[in-house]
Design a protein around this motif. Structure first.
Motif, PDB file in Angstrom:
ATOM      1  N   HIS A 252     -32.525  45.664 -14.146  1.00  0.00           N
ATOM      2  CA  HIS A 252     -32.950  45.815 -15.537  1.00  0.00           C
ATOM      3  C   HIS A 252     -32.584  44.602 -16.391  1.00  0.00           C
ATOM      4  O   HIS A 252     -32.673  44.646 -17.610  1.00  0.00           O
ATOM      5  N   GLY A 253     -32.169  43.534 -15.724  1.00  0.00           N
ATOM      6  CA  GLY A 253     -31.906  42.288 -16.451  1.00  0.00           C
ATOM      7  C   GLY A 253     -30.639  42.300 -17.263  1.00  0.00           C
ATOM      8  O   GLY A 253     -30.465  41.493 -18.165  1.00  0.00           O
ATOM      9  N   HIS A 254     -29.721  43.229 -16.979  1.00  0.00           N
ATOM     10  CA  HIS A 254     -28.486  43.296 -17.744  1.00  0.00           C
ATOM     11  C   HIS A 254     -27.552  42.174 -17.323  1.00  0.00           C
ATOM     12  O   HIS A 254     -27.513  41.775 -16.159  1.00  0.00           O
ATOM     13  N   ASN A 255     -26.768  41.700 -18.242  1.00  0.00           N
ATOM     14  CA  ASN A 255     -25.800  40.647 -17.966  1.00  0.00           C
ATOM     15  C   ASN A 255     -24.596  41.260 -17.273  1.00  0.00           C
ATOM     16  O   ASN A 255     -23.941  42.131 -17.817  1.00  0.00           O
ATOM     17  N   THR A 256     -24.299  40.812 -16.051  1.00  0.00           N
ATOM     18  CA  THR A 256     -23.132  41.303 -15.346  1.00  0.00           C
ATOM     19  C   THR A 256     -21.924  40.444 -15.713  1.00  0.00           C
ATOM     20  O   THR A 256     -21.306  39.799 -14.886  1.00  0.00           O
ATOM     21  N   LYS A 257     -21.625  40.424 -17.018  1.00  0.00           N
ATOM     22  CA  LYS A 257     -20.516  39.641 -17.565  1.00  0.00           C
ATOM     23  C   LYS A 257     -20.659  38.172 -17.170  1.00  0.00           C
ATOM     24  O   LYS A 257     -19.698  37.503 -16.858  1.00  0.00           O
ATOM     25  N   SER A 258     -21.891  37.696 -17.184  1.00  0.00           N
ATOM     26  CA  SER A 258     -22.308  36.327 -16.886  1.00  0.00           C
ATOM     27  C   SER A 258     -22.117  35.956 -15.424  1.00  0.00           C
ATOM     28  O   SER A 258     -22.746  35.038 -14.935  1.00  0.00           O
ATOM     29  N   GLY A 259     -21.312  36.729 -14.724  1.00  0.00           N
ATOM     30  CA  GLY A 259     -21.142  36.479 -13.297  1.00  0.00           C
ATOM     31  C   GLY A 259     -20.284  35.256 -13.052  1.00  0.00           C
ATOM     32  O   GLY A 259     -20.218  34.332 -13.839  1.00  0.00           O
TER      33      GLY A 259
ATOM     34  N   GLN B 128     -10.590  56.780 -15.141  1.00  0.00           N
ATOM     35  CA  GLN B 128     -10.141  55.901 -16.215  1.00  0.00           C
ATOM     36  C   GLN B 128      -9.772  54.515 -15.688  1.00  0.00           C
ATOM     37  O   GLN B 128     -10.064  53.498 -16.324  1.00  0.00           O
ATOM     38  N   TYR B 129      -9.138  54.467 -14.525  1.00  0.00           N
ATOM     39  CA  TYR B 129      -8.737  53.165 -14.001  1.00  0.00           C
ATOM     40  C   TYR B 129      -9.907  52.421 -13.372  1.00  0.00           C
ATOM     41  O   TYR B 129      -9.913  51.174 -13.336  1.00  0.00           O
ATOM     42  N   ALA B 130     -10.911  53.138 -12.920  1.00  0.00           N
ATOM     43  CA  ALA B 130     -12.150  52.475 -12.492  1.00  0.00           C
ATOM     44  C   ALA B 130     -12.831  51.816 -13.686  1.00  0.00           C
ATOM     45  O   ALA B 130     -13.372  50.706 -13.584  1.00  0.00           O
ATOM     46  N   ASP B 131     -12.787  52.487 -14.828  1.00  0.00           N
ATOM     47  CA  ASP B 131     -13.341  51.892 -16.053  1.00  0.00           C
ATOM     48  C   ASP B 131     -12.536  50.658 -16.461  1.00  0.00           C
ATOM     49  O   ASP B 131     -13.105  49.664 -16.943  1.00  0.00           O
ATOM     50  N   PHE B 132     -11.220  50.720 -16.266  1.00  0.00           N
ATOM     51  CA  PHE B 132     -10.377  49.555 -16.567  1.00  0.00           C
ATOM     52  C   PHE B 132     -10.780  48.361 -15.689  1.00  0.00           C
ATOM     53  O   PHE B 132     -10.914  47.235 -16.183  1.00  0.00           O
ATOM     54  N   VAL B 133     -10.974  48.595 -14.405  1.00  0.00           N
ATOM     55  CA  VAL B 133     -11.378  47.514 -13.496  1.00  0.00           C
ATOM     56  C   VAL B 133     -12.704  46.914 -13.945  1.00  0.00           C
ATOM     57  O   VAL B 133     -12.896  45.689 -13.910  1.00  0.00           O
ATOM     58  N   ALA B 134     -13.615  47.768 -14.410  1.00  0.00           N
ATOM     59  CA  ALA B 134     -14.919  47.278 -14.870  1.00  0.00           C
ATOM     60  C   ALA B 134     -14.792  46.380 -16.097  1.00  0.00           C
ATOM     61  O   ALA B 134     -15.653  45.526 -16.333  1.00  0.00           O
ATOM     62  N   ARG B 135     -13.717  46.560 -16.880  1.00  0.00           N
ATOM     63  CA  ARG B 135     -13.528  45.754 -18.090  1.00  0.00           C
ATOM     64  C   ARG B 135     -12.823  44.430 -17.821  1.00  0.00           C
ATOM     65  O   ARG B 135     -12.740  43.581 -18.714  1.00  0.00           O
ATOM     66  N   LEU B 136     -12.309  44.232 -16.628  1.00  0.00           N
ATOM     67  CA  LEU B 136     -11.615  42.980 -16.313  1.00  0.00           C
ATOM     68  C   LEU B 136     -12.595  41.816 -16.310  1.00  0.00           C
ATOM     69  O   LEU B 136     -13.791  42.008 -16.090  1.00  0.00           O
ATOM     70  N   PRO B 137     -12.102  40.600 -16.549  1.00  0.00           N
ATOM     71  CA  PRO B 137     -12.997  39.434 -16.482  1.00  0.00           C
ATOM     72  C   PRO B 137     -13.708  39.366 -15.138  1.00  0.00           C
ATOM     73  O   PRO B 137     -13.118  39.664 -14.100  1.00  0.00           O
ATOM     74  N   SER B 138     -14.970  38.981 -15.168  1.00  0.00           N
ATOM     75  CA  SER B 138     -15.760  38.944 -13.940  1.00  0.00           C
ATOM     76  C   SER B 138     -15.133  38.007 -12.914  1.00  0.00           C
ATOM     77  O   SER B 138     -14.665  36.924 -13.242  1.00  0.00           O
ATOM     78  N   SER B 139     -15.120  38.455 -11.681  1.00  0.00           N
ATOM     79  CA  SER B 139     -14.521  37.673 -10.604  1.00  0.00           C
ATOM     80  C   SER B 139     -15.095  38.129  -9.280  1.00  0.00           C
ATOM     81  O   SER B 139     -15.489  39.290  -9.128  1.00  0.00           O
ATOM     82  N   LEU B 140     -15.134  37.230  -8.328  1.00  0.00           N
ATOM     83  CA  LEU B 140     -15.532  37.596  -6.976  1.00  0.00           C
ATOM     84  C   LEU B 140     -14.353  38.120  -6.168  1.00  0.00           C
ATOM     85  O   LEU B 140     -14.528  38.610  -5.059  1.00  0.00           O
TER      86      LEU B 140
END
Length: 506
Positions: free
Chosen positions: A10-17, A262-274
């Motif tokens: 859907h063209g969403h930004n995945t935190k710029s990747g 809740q902690y899965a949501d926390f991980v999703a908020r972390l800066p994007s990283s591989l």
């Protein structure tokens, strides 16, 4: 993983990747150890002692005699501990585990076990002045890594005991029920420093000849009981940031405090990283009043029914984490059932075996790994808590994982033919399905994704040599799929149809 692909679709930004500058420094061997499905056990009471598991080291302990600090302040502490470290787990134990498909072990440690690397870690703590007692631990931890790799076993180090205690239990270092980790800036900063020292030295192990590639990661804290979850989020964020300054790709595991969503949501908020930031959930059904009043059969059914609340939670959390390029492991679980749950049971052996099988099946569906608590107890016979006893008494399967039925080495041509045939079938189904919805598609993306997914899966499948008990399988699918999608975008440019690439790399 579907959620991650949906964002791309859907063209969403995945935190710029992560950009091209993030090149993870992993050897091929490290990659396979770190991201395969972890079929594991905890080597409990090896370094962080627990009296209910191994009583002998506590015979000369001081105080209440239930913690590492009590033993360290007791009679002949250095001799007692070093003798225990040298005898509790040996090469024969790793050999036995490998023969049963176990490919990873979780080793609980305290910050004081690495004082040989930096004696100042103990200054101002409960273990101040006890360096001479624990200075021999580090060399034995290194020996554990070396021995594990000789049997193809990965190692996850778990900070079970942090400065000031992160929970009330005696397995967090001291017998005091006071938790002073979260209300002490000194303790929280010291824990991060200790973790950075540990990670630095684990990375340095690769300088050995031969190289040691079997460190799968470090868990920041075991079962923390924070004063507020926001405080723990902030500490996790800081610890992750500092460790990733040392090695941007080092895998990190964090406890979810039994609040996986809740902690899965926390991980999703972390800066994007591989890099992998994994959630660790612990599953026990034998402690609470509700556990005791629930029969063994009901416990089993609540885990086996995919529409029941707990499996639904696991499904939801696994999906969230895969979308973040992360994953879910169960860092502790057991076959233990309270006697109340076994009242009126006709066949206790079968009830216990069914309960274990329900958990294994659940983990197989949603988790990148699981670690039974614990490997063994000093006195045999506990079928709920001792993995070795459970296996030897037929409660636990004799071998875990996918067992090869023929020698798969050297079958390159046959495997490639299977890949082409399977890809053609999948592509035909993919094209037929989307033909029902008019639009612009790039089905070659799907082909590329299929090939990537197949190649990656086969890399893991052939990691182990023929003759081992079980083969390796890709475990952290979301993490690897995210990397492959980013690689594809770098090489081919971003496309509104990149979601097709991901349809098969899930």
């Amino acid at each position: 993983m579907r959620s991650f692909i949906s964002r791309l679709r859907h063209g969403h930004n995945t935190k710029s990747g992560p950009g091209p500058q993030e090149a993870l420094q992993e050897s091929p061997q490290q990659y396979l150890y770190r991201y395969r499905k972890q079929r594991g056990v905890n080597l409990g009471s090896w370094f962080v002692l627990e009296r209910w598991i191994s009583q002998s080291p506590f015979q000369g302990a001081s105080g209440s005699g239930h913690s590492d600090l009590d033993v360290a302040r007791g009679l002949h502490a250095k001799q007692v501990l070093e003798q225990h470290w040298d005898s509790w787990i040996t090469s024969s134990d790793f050999e036995w585990l490998a023969a049963r498909g176990i490919n990873t072990v979780r080793i609980p440690i305290g910050y004081y076990h690495i004082c040989a690397l930096d004696p100042s870690i103990l200054t101002g703590t409960d273990f101040d002045g006890l360096q001479h007692v624990f200075e021999g631990a580090w060399s034995r931890l290194v020996a554990a890594v070396i021995t594990a790799q000789s049997f193809g076993i990965g190692v996850l180090f778990d900070l079970h005991a942090a400065p000031g205690k992160q929970n009330k239990d005696s397995h967090s270092g001291t017998s005091s029920p006071v938790i002073s980790f979260f209300n002490s800036k000194f303790n929280m900063q010291l824990a991060i420093r200790a973790l950075c020292v540990l990670v630095t030295q684990l990375i340095a192990l690769r300088a050995h000849e031969p190289e040691f590639d079997n460190i799968v990661g470090v868990q920041l804290l075991n079962e923390p009981h924070p004063s507020s979850h926001e405080a723990l989020y902030n500490w996790y964020s800081k610890a992750i940031q500092e460790i990733r300054k040392i090695d941007s790709g080092f895998p990190i595991y964090i406890s979810d405090c039994w609040m996986a969503d809740q902690y899965a949501d926390f991980v999703a908020r972390l800066p994007s990283s591989l890099a992998l930031t994994c959630i660790d959930h612990h599953l026990y059904r034998c402690f609470t009043g509700s556990d005791i009043s629930t029969s063994a059969g009901q416990h089993t059914a609540s885990l086996a029914d995919r529409n029941a609340p707990f499996p639904q939670m696991f499904s939801r959390v696994a999906e969230k984490l895969a979308a973040s390029g992360s994953g879910l492991v169960v860092g502790e679980w057991s076959g233990a059932l309270n006697p109340g749950s076994l009242q009126g049971t006709v066949d206790e052996h079968e009830e216990r075996a069914s309960y274990i099988r329900a958990q294994l099946d659940l983990f197989e569906l949603y988790c990148a790994g699981s670690f039974f608590w614990t490997y063994k107890k000093e006195f045999p016979g506990d079928l709920g808590w001792s993995f070795r006893d459970a296996v030897e008494n037929g409660i636990f399967p004799e071998v875990v994982g996918m067992i090869p039925v023929k020698d798969y080495i050297g079958l390159g041509a046959e495997i490639n033919a299977r890949k082409v045939a399977a890809r053609n079938v999948a592509l035909s189904q993919h094209v037929s399905y989307w033909a029902r919805f008019p639009g612009h598609y790039e089905h070659w993306c799907f082909e590329a994704g299929f090939d990537q997914g197949w190649v990656v899966a086969y890399e893991f499948f052939t990691f182990d040599h023929a003759g081992q008990a079980a083969v390796s399988e890709l475990g952290f699918k979301g993490c690897i799929a995210k990397r492959k999608a980013q690689d594809y975008i770098r090489e081919n440019g971003r496309s509104s149809n990149i979601w097709e690439f991901g349809e098969f790399t899930v």
